[in-house]
Design an enzyme around this catalytic site. Structure first.
Site, short mmCIF file in Angstrom:
data_model
loop_
_atom_site.label_atom_id
_atom_site.label_comp_id
_atom_site.label_asym_id
_atom_site.label_seq_id
_atom_site.Cartn_x
_atom_site.Cartn_y
_atom_site.Cartn_z
CE1 TYR A 196 -4.44 -13.00 -1.26
CE2 TYR A 196 -2.32 -14.10 -0.95
CZ TYR A 196 -3.64 -14.12 -1.39
OH TYR A 196 -4.15 -15.26 -1.94
CG ASP A 207 0.38 -13.14 6.86
OD1 ASP A 207 1.30 -13.99 6.74
OD2 ASP A 207 -0.51 -12.98 6.00
CE LYS A 245 4.29 -16.30 -0.53
NZ LYS A 245 3.20 -15.53 0.04
#
Ligand SMILES: *Cc1c(COP(=O)(O)O)cnc(C)c1O
Length: 430
Positions: A146, A241, A269
């Site tokens: 994702y 990522d 995050k």
């Protein structure tokens, strides 16, 4: 399967009148595991408290940011202090330089960094930059990874989409996804094939260096090295990522832990300490193509927001100054791993625990789980029963087998023991 309290049920019913599905991000709705989502009112350290004041030991930690536990004192104090100086200027600040310098000092191969407001924005911008820099359009992503919800990435995109069994996404045009090529995770041959079939057309390979959106999946030896050498050979940019892994697996993230150099890196995050923050960075010669230096456009009215910056800065500085945090996180997660393995064995059902650093997940599978197909063919109905039993006992796991668990430094030995005891009780009663 309704294990939740009256207040959460009432709030969920009310929420659905004014918010689609009652939530602002789909996985929170518990659709995959069934039942009613638990509405939270506050959290502190390792614990969250729901609307009825029931306590949970938290293994989501806001999907990663609460690496040091909830309401970490110095972050809260820094936010409070800065808020009094105004919450946004729309003009540059010294704090943004300090944040950029701190990231550059922690992250390998990052000469320059641009702040954004989410992981989605970071990945979307990094891909645009890779395309602008190479003058190529196509890119390779991996099944089950994702990279946020920008159109081009919503192809075989793991967690949220897998949870809801969404195959093609209405609203994403064929044009937006036709340059997206996919390969199975850990399959270097499939990547070689795509590269051969699309000579000179691939701008980037983007990957979660340790995958967390199909449960936790670890790269097999040689896989990342192979990607790096394909990229070097073909003039393709390797984008890590690190929205989950950055500042979590090590101060230098997965690049440091795996010893692999990326050309561009995306963060999210942990980098915001719980505020909405993302970033992308990398080699100076690539980053110089971004506006206003270059002609690859990218912008954000609230990018570098002072409240978000001070929260993120305080978080990252704590990590930089206390390298022992990573040893502690690893040891806590190892303890959890060993205890869960013992406890779940009692059930007599096959299971696999994947772990890397403080990312860990359980798949009820009779074979190793190394890619999305493995994760999808596991007994995810059994995971859902496990999830609800744990929730009942006050252990808050991610509500999907396609999500990794995130460990924080706030978890005590007693919390780990309580978690393992709950798993043992469930396994024994199965
Ligand atoms: C969460 C996540 C994103 C998206 O970040 P948002 O802040 O939710 O937009 C991108 N990549 C990975 C690996 C993620 O885990």
């Amino acid at each position: 399967m309704d294990n939740t309290t009256n207040k959460s049920s009432a709030l969920f019913a009310r929420a659905q009148q004014s918010i689609p599905g009652g939530v602002n991000s789909p996985v929170r709705a518990f659709r995959s595991v069934g039942g009613t989502p638990v509405f939270m009112q506050r959290a502190s350290g390792a614990y969250m408290y729901d609307a009825d004041n029931k306590r949970y030991i938290d293994y989501i930690n806001s999907w990663g940011p609460m690496l040091l536990g909830h309401a970490y004192g110095p972050v809260v104090a820094a936010i409070q202090e800065r808020a009094a100086y105004s919450t946004s200027y729309g003009a540059p600040t010294e704090l943004e330089i300090e944040m950029a310098e701190l990231i550059v000092s922690m992250a390998p191969n990052v000469d320059m960094v641009r702040m954004v407001s989410s992981g989605t924005e970071a990945c979307m911008s990094a891909l645009r930059l890779a395309r602008g820099f190479t003058g190529r359009n196509k890119f390779i992503k991996f099944e089950g990874c994702y990279h946020g919800h920008a159109d081009a990435f919503l192809v075989k995109a793991g967690s949220g989409l897998a949870t809801f069994n969404i195959q093609t996404v209405p609203g994403v045009t064929a044009g937006a996804s036709m340059d997206t090529l996919t390969a199975p995770y850990n399959d270097l041959e499939a990547v070689e094939q795509l590269v051969n079939d699309n000579q000179g057309a691939i701008a980037a390979i983007i990957i979660e260096p340790v995958a967390g959106n199909m449960g936790c999946i670890v790269p097999v030896p040689g896989f990342m090295e192979g990607l790096r050498s394909i990229c070097d050979r073909e003039g393709i940019l390797l984008i890590f990522d690190e929205v989950m892994t950055g500042f979590r697996l090590a101060a230098g993230g997965a690049q440091e832990r795996l010893g692999i150099r990326a050309d561009l890196v995306t963060y999210g995050k942990v980098i915001g300490g719980g505020m909405p923050v993302g970033a992308f960075g990398g080699r100076r010669d690539i980053m110089q193509h971004i506006a206003p230096l270059g002609n690859v456009y990218q912008a954000g009215t609230l990018s570098g927001n002072p409240i978000a910056m001070i929260a993120g800065y305080t978080m990252l500085k704590t990590l930089q100054d206390n390298p022992g945090i990573y040893t502690q996180l690893d040891q806590t997660t190892e303890k959890l791993h060993a205890g869960l393995a013992d406890a779940l064995a009692i059930a007599g059902r096959p299971f696999v625990i994947n772990r890397f650093g403080s990312m860990i997940s359980v798949h009820f599978s009779d074979k190793p789980v190394t890619n999305f197909t493995d994760a999808a063919t596991a007994d995810n109905a059994l995971f859902n029963r496990f999830f609800h039993a744990m929730l009942d006992k006050g252990i808050y796991l991610p509500p999907s087998a396609y999500e990794t668990w995130f460990v924080s430094t706030a978890l005590s030995d007693e919390d780990i023991s309580e978690t393992i005891a709950a798993a043992r009780e469930w396994a024994g009663a199965l």
